[in-house]
Motif scaffolding. Structure first.
Motif, PDB file in Angstrom:
ATOM      1  N   GLY A 135      -8.184  -0.711  -3.940  1.00  0.00           N
ATOM      2  CA  GLY A 135      -8.068  -2.221  -3.588  1.00  0.00           C
ATOM      3  C   GLY A 135      -9.164  -2.782  -3.857  1.00  0.00           C
ATOM      4  N   MET A 187      -2.245  -2.010   4.141  1.00  0.00           N
ATOM      5  CA  MET A 187      -3.273  -1.807   3.256  1.00  0.00           C
ATOM      6  C   MET A 187      -2.591  -1.619   1.937  1.00  0.00           C
ATOM      7  SD  MET A 187      -6.174   1.008   3.334  1.00  0.00           S
ATOM      8  CE  MET A 187      -5.314   2.201   2.742  1.00  0.00           C
ATOM      9  N   ASN A 189      -0.180  -3.486   1.095  1.00  0.00           N
ATOM     10  CA  ASN A 189       0.082  -5.054   0.613  1.00  0.00           C
ATOM     11  C   ASN A 189      -1.399  -5.640  -0.032  1.00  0.00           C
ATOM     12  OD1 ASN A 189       1.826  -7.279   0.678  1.00  0.00           O
ATOM     13  ND2 ASN A 189       0.262  -8.300   2.113  1.00  0.00           N
ATOM     14  N   ILE A 190      -2.441  -5.168   0.711  1.00  0.00           N
ATOM     15  CA  ILE A 190      -3.800  -5.485   0.170  1.00  0.00           C
ATOM     16  C   ILE A 190      -4.070  -5.329  -1.317  1.00  0.00           C
ATOM     17  CG2 ILE A 190      -6.176  -5.423   0.216  1.00  0.00           C
ATOM     18  CD1 ILE A 190      -5.836  -5.206   3.321  1.00  0.00           C
ATOM     19  N   ARG A 193      -1.490  -6.882  -4.135  1.00  0.00           N
ATOM     20  CA  ARG A 193      -1.925  -8.281  -4.317  1.00  0.00           C
ATOM     21  C   ARG A 193      -3.343  -8.212  -4.955  1.00  0.00           C
ATOM     22  NH1 ARG A 193      -2.143 -10.006   0.535  1.00  0.00           N
ATOM     23  NH2 ARG A 193      -4.249  -9.651   0.982  1.00  0.00           N
ATOM     24  N   GLU A 194      -4.284  -7.054  -4.853  1.00  0.00           N
ATOM     25  CA  GLU A 194      -5.455  -6.963  -5.702  1.00  0.00           C
ATOM     26  C   GLU A 194      -4.879  -6.912  -7.295  1.00  0.00           C
ATOM     27  OE1 GLU A 194      -9.438  -6.623  -6.661  1.00  0.00           O
ATOM     28  OE2 GLU A 194      -8.416  -7.731  -5.205  1.00  0.00           O
ATOM     29  N   SER A 221       2.177  -8.543   7.986  1.00  0.00           N
ATOM     30  CA  SER A 221       0.926  -8.189   7.483  1.00  0.00           C
ATOM     31  C   SER A 221       0.115  -9.749   7.555  1.00  0.00           C
ATOM     32  CB  SER A 221       0.868  -7.722   6.329  1.00  0.00           C
ATOM     33  OG  SER A 221      -0.444  -7.219   5.667  1.00  0.00           O
ATOM     34  N   GLU A 223      -3.190 -12.319   7.895  1.00  0.00           N
ATOM     35  CA  GLU A 223      -4.499 -12.142   7.328  1.00  0.00           C
ATOM     36  C   GLU A 223      -5.558 -11.709   8.221  1.00  0.00           C
ATOM     37  OE1 GLU A 223      -7.767 -15.796   5.388  1.00  0.00           O
ATOM     38  OE2 GLU A 223      -5.591 -16.343   6.197  1.00  0.00           O
ATOM     39  N   GLU A 226      -5.110  -7.685   7.828  1.00  0.00           N
ATOM     40  CA  GLU A 226      -5.865  -7.258   6.480  1.00  0.00           C
ATOM     41  C   GLU A 226      -7.290  -7.365   6.608  1.00  0.00           C
ATOM     42  OE1 GLU A 226      -3.851  -8.981   3.371  1.00  0.00           O
ATOM     43  OE2 GLU A 226      -1.624  -8.405   3.971  1.00  0.00           O
ATOM     44  N   LYS A 227      -7.877  -8.289   7.281  1.00  0.00           N
ATOM     45  CA  LYS A 227      -9.368  -8.564   7.328  1.00  0.00           C
ATOM     46  C   LYS A 227      -9.824  -7.380   8.043  1.00  0.00           C
ATOM     47  CE  LYS A 227     -10.072 -13.621   6.570  1.00  0.00           C
ATOM     48  NZ  LYS A 227     -10.376 -14.767   7.287  1.00  0.00           N
ATOM     49  N   THR A 230      -9.756  -4.168   5.960  1.00  0.00           N
ATOM     50  CA  THR A 230     -10.910  -4.119   5.189  1.00  0.00           C
ATOM     51  C   THR A 230     -12.430  -3.867   6.059  1.00  0.00           C
ATOM     52  OG1 THR A 230      -9.752  -5.502   3.697  1.00  0.00           O
ATOM     53  CG2 THR A 230     -12.152  -5.447   3.283  1.00  0.00           C
TER      54      THR A 230
END
Length: 462
Positions: A135, A187, A189-190, A193-194, A221, A223, A226-227, A230
């Protein structure tokens, strides 16, 4: 034999090359690298390559534990301490336990049922890309269970198809969505998207063994989540793995009667104590009254009759001792007695087939009759005609039901008086039950991707 040894040696060299290429290699002790490589190859053969690659980051099944530990909360599956030790090769992947073997075996069957229910089909190109991608951070690793197309109608969309990222679980009991499962999909999903893969929905599919069905739930999921994922991954990778440092275990705080947690449940605890005391009193009163009523009513034979008096009704279910019935009545009588309304078969077919296979001239087929399917009154009559005591063989189990009107009046009374006693405890206690994490009492297990419980490498120190 020589070929096998050569293959093992070659595999060890390939695994060692992957280990030596890990970004944290300089922080891994030579003893740990050597022992880990040899042991994992011996135990997992070709899968050792996968374990070596996985040591270069954090997988989807691990990220939820890292997020919870980063928030100062113990995780349901694993811990940052064990995960970082695993990345530093100070722990060995555990042997797959029964839960994991069950998940691996069930996955293709689960997928087949999943496809049939949702009209889904694998997005082959996207699945392959996600399987080999990292990711926004190099530590992100993800082994997808499913990335597929579904009809747009499943999300109320006008387009013909939507892309869904799904994860399959096969726990002993399907509970509400666990936070760590939510993190796993988030994760994924992250990473999607990347890599430019638009995911329209996330789904957790748990297999419900009791009902032989799937419990499928859409997952959010956000924002913010997801932050957090990360941030937690970055912290444990950069501040611990890449420094060769193992974080301490997140431990439960010691009991402090004046602490915040106790203060949060102080009012419910007070109410609960009064309700428990009331329940004990009511339970004892019920036992005392039933001790007066049931023995007297048991002196009567109810049959199909029902006694309704004082706001409560009693009836009885008939229980036949089939062993005695077979002994007292001849076969021709038994085969002529009517069956219960709910029964369709007179014979126990499995027993009958087994008996026929071992047939003998003097075979007695009485015990092949299905138990508990004869009409009780007819059995009583036949027993009387054959000189047996029907009350000793056909017994009754009393069943009571409170009249609906009495129940409603009692609840209205209780709502007023009990709430006055405990301060609305009924509603509060119900809320407490709903707050309970359904997964906390379930299996402490992981899916096919991870190995939750890791064993120390002998001689390694954290």
């Amino acid at each position: 034999m020589q070929s096998t040894k050569f293959d093992v040696k070659q595999l060890r060299e390939a695994v060692r090359q992957k280990v030596d290429a890990l970004p944290q290699r300089e922080l891994i002790a030579e003893h740990d690298a050597r022992f880990w490589t040899e042991e994992v190859v011996d135990r997992y053969q070709d899968l050792a390559l996968w374990h070596a690659t996985r040591a270069g980051g954090f997988g989807g099944s691990q990220i939820g534990a890292l997020v919870r530990n980063d928030l100062g909360v113990r995780a349901d599956f694993g811990s940052a301490h064990d995960i970082v030790e695993g990345a530093l090769l100070r722990r060995l992947p555990d042997e797959p336990n029964g839960h994991m073997r069950r998940g691996v075996w069930m996955e293709p069957h689960h997928r087949e049922m999943f496809y049939a229910r949702w009209g889904a089909r694998r997005d082959e190109a996207a699945f392959k890309l996600l399987s080999s991608s990292t990711g926004v951070a190099s530590w992100m690793r993800y082994s997808p269970d499913e990335l597929c197309w579904m009809p747009g109608a499943v999300l109320g969309r006008p387009q013909a198809a939507v892309r869904i990222l799904a994860d399959f679980k096969a726990p002993s009991a399907a509970h509400a969505v666990n936070f760590e499962y939510q993190c796993q999909l988030a994760m994924g999903n992250i990473i999607c998207r990347e890599k430019g893969l638009q995911v329209d929905g996330l789904m957790l599919s748990q297999f419900d063994w009791a009902n032989w069905d799937m419990r499928d739930e859409w997952i959010d999921s956000s924002e913010e989540l997801e932050k957090r994922i990360t941030a937690a991954g970055n912290r444990y990778w950069n501040e611990f793995v890449m420094r060769g440092v193992v974080p301490p275990y997140v431990l439960k705080p010691r009991l402090d009667p004046s602490g915040e947690i106790v203060q949060q449940v102080l009012a419910p605890l007070t109410q609960l104590s009064r309700l428990k005391a009331l329940a004990t009193y009511v339970g004892k009163k019920i036992e005392e009254l039933e001790a007066q009523v049931k023995p007297k009513l048991a002196e009567l034979r109810f049959g199909s009759a029902k006694l309704a008096v004082g706001g409560i009704s009693y009836s009885a279910s008939q229980e036949i001792d089939m062993e005695q019935v077979r002994e007292k009545l001849p076969l021709e009588v038994l085969t002529g007695l009517p069956l219960q309304k709910s029964s369709t078969k007179r014979w126990d077919e499995d027993k009958l087939v087994a008996r026929i296979r071992a047939i003998a001239p003097d075979t007695d087929l009485k015990d092949c009759l299905k138990p508990n399917n004869l009409e009780a009154e007819a059995v009583r009559t036949a027993l009387l005609e054959h000189g047996a005591d029907p009350d000793a063989i056909v017994t009754e189990k009393l069943i009571s039901r409170v009249d609906k009107g009495v129940a409603e009046q009692t609840v209205m009374w209780a709502q007023t008086h009990v709430d006055n006693l405990v301060g609305g405890a009924a509603q509060t206690v119900a809320a407490l039950v709903n707050v309970h994490d359904a997964d906390a009492d379930g299996d402490n297990e992981d899916d096919r991707e991870g190995h939750r419980s890791l064993r120390h490498v002998p001689g390694s120190r954290s």
